[in-house]
Design an enzyme around this catalytic site. Structure first.
Site, PDB file in Angstrom:
ATOM      1  N   TRP A  70       0.809  -1.214   0.000  1.00  0.00           N
ATOM      2  CA  TRP A  70       0.000   0.000   0.000  1.00  0.00           C
ATOM      3  C   TRP A  70       0.847   1.272   0.000  1.00  0.00           C
ATOM      4  O   TRP A  70       0.327   2.345  -0.232  1.00  0.00           O
ATOM      5  CB  TRP A  70      -0.910   0.020   1.245  1.00  0.00           C
ATOM      6  CG  TRP A  70      -0.140  -0.285   2.516  1.00  0.00           C
ATOM      7  CD1 TRP A  70      -0.035  -1.507   3.117  1.00  0.00           C
ATOM      8  CD2 TRP A  70       0.676   0.611   3.283  1.00  0.00           C
ATOM      9  NE1 TRP A  70       0.802  -1.421   4.210  1.00  0.00           N
ATOM     10  CE2 TRP A  70       1.240  -0.130   4.344  1.00  0.00           C
ATOM     11  CE3 TRP A  70       0.978   1.973   3.188  1.00  0.00           C
ATOM     12  CZ2 TRP A  70       2.094   0.442   5.287  1.00  0.00           C
ATOM     13  CZ3 TRP A  70       1.826   2.543   4.129  1.00  0.00           C
ATOM     14  CH2 TRP A  70       2.364   1.774   5.166  1.00  0.00           C
ATOM     15  N   ASN A  71       2.149   1.199   0.284  1.00  0.00           N
ATOM     16  CA  ASN A  71       2.867   2.453   0.575  1.00  0.00           C
ATOM     17  C   ASN A  71       3.099   3.312  -0.671  1.00  0.00           C
ATOM     18  O   ASN A  71       3.111   4.536  -0.573  1.00  0.00           O
ATOM     19  CB  ASN A  71       4.159   2.196   1.359  1.00  0.00           C
ATOM     20  CG  ASN A  71       5.149   1.336   0.629  1.00  0.00           C
ATOM     21  OD1 ASN A  71       4.798   0.613  -0.302  1.00  0.00           O
ATOM     22  ND2 ASN A  71       6.399   1.402   1.036  1.00  0.00           N
ATOM     23  N   LYS A  98      -3.006  -8.768  -7.307  1.00  0.00           N
ATOM     24  CA  LYS A  98      -3.667  -8.762  -5.981  1.00  0.00           C
ATOM     25  C   LYS A  98      -3.066  -7.560  -5.242  1.00  0.00           C
ATOM     26  O   LYS A  98      -1.972  -7.632  -4.700  1.00  0.00           O
ATOM     27  CB  LYS A  98      -3.337 -10.072  -5.254  1.00  0.00           C
ATOM     28  CG  LYS A  98      -4.350 -10.554  -4.228  1.00  0.00           C
ATOM     29  CD  LYS A  98      -4.726  -9.601  -3.146  1.00  0.00           C
ATOM     30  CE  LYS A  98      -3.766  -9.586  -1.981  1.00  0.00           C
ATOM     31  NZ  LYS A  98      -4.023  -8.449  -1.056  1.00  0.00           N
ATOM     32  N   PRO A  99      -3.800  -6.441  -5.246  1.00  0.00           N
ATOM     33  CA  PRO A  99      -3.251  -5.251  -4.587  1.00  0.00           C
ATOM     34  C   PRO A  99      -3.447  -5.327  -3.084  1.00  0.00           C
ATOM     35  O   PRO A  99      -4.170  -6.186  -2.578  1.00  0.00           O
ATOM     36  CB  PRO A  99      -4.099  -4.127  -5.185  1.00  0.00           C
ATOM     37  CG  PRO A  99      -5.417  -4.766  -5.483  1.00  0.00           C
ATOM     38  CD  PRO A  99      -5.132  -6.216  -5.814  1.00  0.00           C
ATOM     39  N   GLU A 153      10.604  -8.181  -3.649  1.00  0.00           N
ATOM     40  CA  GLU A 153      11.213  -6.969  -3.092  1.00  0.00           C
ATOM     41  C   GLU A 153      10.626  -6.805  -1.699  1.00  0.00           C
ATOM     42  O   GLU A 153       9.433  -6.543  -1.557  1.00  0.00           O
ATOM     43  CB  GLU A 153      10.868  -5.749  -3.960  1.00  0.00           C
ATOM     44  CG  GLU A 153      11.376  -5.839  -5.389  1.00  0.00           C
ATOM     45  CD  GLU A 153      12.888  -5.686  -5.503  1.00  0.00           C
ATOM     46  OE1 GLU A 153      13.561  -5.475  -4.469  1.00  0.00           O
ATOM     47  OE2 GLU A 153      13.402  -5.786  -6.623  1.00  0.00           O
ATOM     48  N   CYS A 209      10.271   1.692   1.902  1.00  0.00           N
ATOM     49  CA  CYS A 209      11.150   0.533   2.136  1.00  0.00           C
ATOM     50  C   CYS A 209      12.597   0.954   2.365  1.00  0.00           C
ATOM     51  O   CYS A 209      13.307   0.332   3.140  1.00  0.00           O
ATOM     52  CB  CYS A 209      11.039  -0.456   0.994  1.00  0.00           C
ATOM     53  SG  CYS A 209      11.336   0.300  -0.612  1.00  0.00           S
ATOM     54  N   GLU A 216      12.222  -3.316  11.296  1.00  0.00           N
ATOM     55  CA  GLU A 216      11.794  -2.222  10.420  1.00  0.00           C
ATOM     56  C   GLU A 216      10.741  -1.416  11.187  1.00  0.00           C
ATOM     57  O   GLU A 216       9.814  -1.992  11.755  1.00  0.00           O
ATOM     58  CB  GLU A 216      11.188  -2.826   9.144  1.00  0.00           C
ATOM     59  CG  GLU A 216      10.766  -1.804   8.121  1.00  0.00           C
ATOM     60  CD  GLU A 216      10.190  -2.444   6.845  1.00  0.00           C
ATOM     61  OE1 GLU A 216       9.376  -3.384   6.952  1.00  0.00           O
ATOM     62  OE2 GLU A 216      10.535  -1.989   5.743  1.00  0.00           O
TER      63      GLU A 216
HETATM   64  P1  NAD Z   1       2.550  -6.998   3.410  1.00  0.00           P
HETATM   65  O1  NAD Z   1       3.589  -8.027   3.191  1.00  0.00           O
HETATM   66  O2  NAD Z   1       1.758  -7.047   4.652  1.00  0.00           O
HETATM   67  O3  NAD Z   1       1.471  -7.036   2.217  1.00  0.00           O
HETATM   68  C1  NAD Z   1       1.854  -6.848   0.871  1.00  0.00           C
HETATM   69  C2  NAD Z   1       0.848  -7.560  -0.012  1.00  0.00           C
HETATM   70  O4  NAD Z   1       0.955  -8.959   0.183  1.00  0.00           O
HETATM   71  C3  NAD Z   1      -0.605  -7.234   0.271  1.00  0.00           C
HETATM   72  O5  NAD Z   1      -1.298  -7.227  -0.947  1.00  0.00           O
HETATM   73  C4  NAD Z   1      -1.062  -8.402   1.152  1.00  0.00           C
HETATM   74  O6  NAD Z   1      -2.441  -8.651   1.091  1.00  0.00           O
HETATM   75  C5  NAD Z   1      -0.284  -9.548   0.559  1.00  0.00           C
HETATM   76  N1  NAD Z   1       0.096 -10.639   1.458  1.00  0.00           N
HETATM   77  C6  NAD Z   1       0.441 -10.568   2.767  1.00  0.00           C
HETATM   78  N2  NAD Z   1       0.812 -11.781   3.208  1.00  0.00           N
HETATM   79  C7  NAD Z   1       0.740 -12.627   2.152  1.00  0.00           C
HETATM   80  C8  NAD Z   1       1.019 -14.018   1.968  1.00  0.00           C
HETATM   81  N3  NAD Z   1       1.447 -14.794   2.961  1.00  0.00           N
HETATM   82  N4  NAD Z   1       0.832 -14.570   0.754  1.00  0.00           N
HETATM   83  C9  NAD Z   1       0.413 -13.800  -0.285  1.00  0.00           C
HETATM   84  N5  NAD Z   1       0.112 -12.481  -0.169  1.00  0.00           N
HETATM   85  C10 NAD Z   1       0.278 -11.902   1.029  1.00  0.00           C
HETATM   86  O7  NAD Z   1       3.269  -5.589   3.230  1.00  0.00           O
HETATM   87  P2  NAD Z   1       2.647  -4.135   3.345  1.00  0.00           P
HETATM   88  O8  NAD Z   1       2.367  -3.823   4.771  1.00  0.00           O
HETATM   89  O9  NAD Z   1       1.536  -3.983   2.349  1.00  0.00           O
HETATM   90  O10 NAD Z   1       3.856  -3.235   2.808  1.00  0.00           O
HETATM   91  C11 NAD Z   1       4.897  -2.784   3.605  1.00  0.00           C
HETATM   92  C12 NAD Z   1       6.118  -3.668   3.441  1.00  0.00           C
HETATM   93  O11 NAD Z   1       6.515  -3.683   2.072  1.00  0.00           O
HETATM   94  C13 NAD Z   1       7.329  -3.133   4.202  1.00  0.00           C
HETATM   95  O12 NAD Z   1       8.020  -4.185   4.783  1.00  0.00           O
HETATM   96  C14 NAD Z   1       8.165  -2.470   3.106  1.00  0.00           C
HETATM   97  O13 NAD Z   1       9.533  -2.343   3.424  1.00  0.00           O
HETATM   98  C15 NAD Z   1       7.912  -3.402   1.973  1.00  0.00           C
HETATM   99  N6  NAD Z   1       8.201  -2.754   0.690  1.00  0.00           N
HETATM  100  C16 NAD Z   1       9.331  -3.136   0.025  1.00  0.00           C
HETATM  101  C17 NAD Z   1       9.670  -2.507  -1.166  1.00  0.00           C
HETATM  102  C18 NAD Z   1      10.922  -2.882  -1.912  1.00  0.00           C
HETATM  103  O14 NAD Z   1      11.069  -2.443  -3.057  1.00  0.00           O
HETATM  104  N7  NAD Z   1      11.827  -3.649  -1.358  1.00  0.00           N
HETATM  105  C19 NAD Z   1       8.849  -1.499  -1.685  1.00  0.00           C
HETATM  106  C20 NAD Z   1       7.685  -1.148  -0.981  1.00  0.00           C
HETATM  107  C21 NAD Z   1       7.375  -1.793   0.208  1.00  0.00           C
END
Ligand code: NAD
Length: 455
Positions: free
Chosen positions: A139-140, A163-164, A235, A269, A364
């Protein structure tokens, strides 16, 4: 029919004396039931055949034309980004503008990267589609993060199921519906739902998962993808260190760490998560950090002076508070702010005296917190910077010798006297911050299967 409701993060408030919260709904979308996944996958599979059979130039034309449709909805997209995840409107417009303006260049770069390569008179490398790619996004940066994975996946001749994040379904709905005004039917589909749908999608009959999100979810996805040996690009999270040497330009280092700790309310991130400063310059550094940090304005996205929005939801707000409370209990010194803020905001906070046992050091944070430790010897700073499972970005500020320090840092992207990562380079997480990478020709090729043809 189940629906997913999207809430304004700036409106979260406690009700009563317990943990209950309420917030204002912005809108809702229809979710995809897990039982409907096989139907979606069957249609994606059927559509992929025709899509893959198009010459690359034709796929590129489709994609460029599809992205041109976003111009008509750019203001609406930026508003939805701000409304759903809270970032200020100016930054939301950058995210949308960047996605639209780069689209044609991005598509042509991918097209070039995936064109057949002639190694010699007898051997060629072909970049073939993998089949169905599940793109799972956070979402960020709800538009940019989906786009980074979705465009190369599509251009490679795959069909895509996005899947957003469940926090930002409305941005995704407008994005995908707009692209689909041009793209052939079912080449790009949307699967709205929470992480249980994400889990089902990873386990389903697909060929690749392109994921951006947390380290914990990444590990789960990798385990679930293993039986099918599904291709992965992931990522993941970061805990980026910044080392400030005694020879650093202190003002430049201060400007960088404050901006980077507070960007997107710290929900980035590659946010600066922990700072190691040489004790000989630490007093001046800390004073200047506090002076600059105290100028930041917290508030709702539609107020022009605001540069730090709310935490995306109460869970994230609580996580930041718990890390601040842990730091306080273990002797951290609050130079600005406190460890106690009501929903939904975290005020700009500066804590010094961070020690390795604190959550602020090894987790983090994802909040607007500047966390500072002092070091005597540079080896101590390097060792603490590297003492992490994460390895996304890292930065060193210093004069002569800064590059030698940077070369010892275990991160996918290291910046010397500037932020980590570069526009013309891949986006890479080392250690548990990623698997594979995207961006540049090498990154685009991860969305395709290489076939070696010998004649
Ligand atoms: P999240 O992992 O909670 O969720 C991300 C997505 O994955 C969502 O769509 C969620 O519904 C889905 N999801 C969650 N668990 C899952 C699973 N077990 N199987 C399949 N899908 C699943 O992350 P968030 O809170 O949405 O985003 C923040 C995180 O993303 C932070 O850790 C941030 O550092 C990371 N991030 C990394 C980058 C990068 O380029 N490295 C960029 C942006 C964000």
């Amino acid at each position: 029919m189940a629906v997913l409701t999207s809430y304004d993060p700036a409106s979260y408030r406690k009700i009563g004396n317990g943990d209950d919260v309420e917030a204002t709904a912005i809108g809702s979308v229809e979710t995809l039931a897990i039982e409907q996944l096989p139907t979606v996958i069957a249609s994606a599979k059927a559509a992929q055949k025709d899509w893959a059979s198009l010459p690359m130039a034709e796929r590129e034309q489709y994609v460029v034309k599809a992205y041109q449709q976003l111009v008509a909805v750019q203001d609406e997209l930026a508003t939805l980004i701000s409304q759903e995840m809270g970032k200020d409107y100016r930054r939301a417009t950058y995210e949308v503008g960047g996605t639209i303006q780069n689209a044609a260049y991005f598509a042509s770069e991918i097209s070039e990267a995936l064109t057949t390569e002639k190694l010699d008179n007898h051997t060629e490398l072909h970049y073939r589609p993998l089949g169905i790619v599940a793109v799972i996004s956070p979402w960020n940066y709800p538009l940019a993060m989906a786009n980074n994975l979705l465009m190369p996946a599509l251009m490679a001749g795959n069909s895509v199921i996005l899947k957003p994040s469940e926090e930002t379904p409305l941005v995704a709905e407008l994005f995908i519906n707009t692209l689909n005004k041009v793209l052939p039917k079912n080449v790009l589909q949307l699967a709205q739902g929470d992480k249980t749908l994400g889990q089902a999608l990873v386990a389903a009959d697909i060929n690749m998962v392109a994921f951006t999100g947390s380290m914990a979810a990444g590990k789960h996805i990798m385990a679930s993808a293993a039986p099918g040996l599904k291709r992965l690009v992931m990522e993941l999270g970061g805990n980026d260190p910044v080392i400030v040497m005694a020879s650093a330009n202190i003002d430049a280092a201060v400007r960088f760490v404050v901006a980077s700790s507070f960007e997107n309310a710290g929900q980035m991130c590659t946010s600066t998560e922990r700072i190691y400063v040489d004790e000989r310059i630490a007093d001046e550094f800390e004073q200047k950090v506090v002076m600059l940090a105290s100028r930041y304005q917290v508030g709702k996205w539609d107020q022009p002076q605001v540069n730090i929005g709310p935490m995306v939801n109460p869970t994230q707000h609580l996580k930041v508070l718990q890390q601040l409370q842990d730091a306080k209990a273990k002797g951290g010194v609050f130079l600005l702010g406190s460890d106690d803020y009501p929903l939904p905001f975290i005020q700009p906070t500066v804590v010094s005296g961070i020690t390795p046992d604190m959550l602020l050091e090894h987790e983090e944070t994802f909040g607007p917190v500047v966390a500072i430790s002092r070091f005597k010897q540079i080896d101590e700073a390097i060792s603490r910077a590297n003492d992490s499972h994460y390895g996304l970005g890292a930065v060193v500020f210093g004069g002569q010798g800064a590059k030698a320090v940077a070369e010892q840092l275990e991160a996918g992207m290291v910046g010397v006297n500037q932020g980590a990562g570069a526009g013309n380079a891949p986006w890479v997480g080392a250690k548990h911050s990623g698997l594979g990478f995207h961006g540049t020709a090498a990154g685009h090729r991860q969305f395709a299967q290489v076939r070696v043809m010998s004649y």
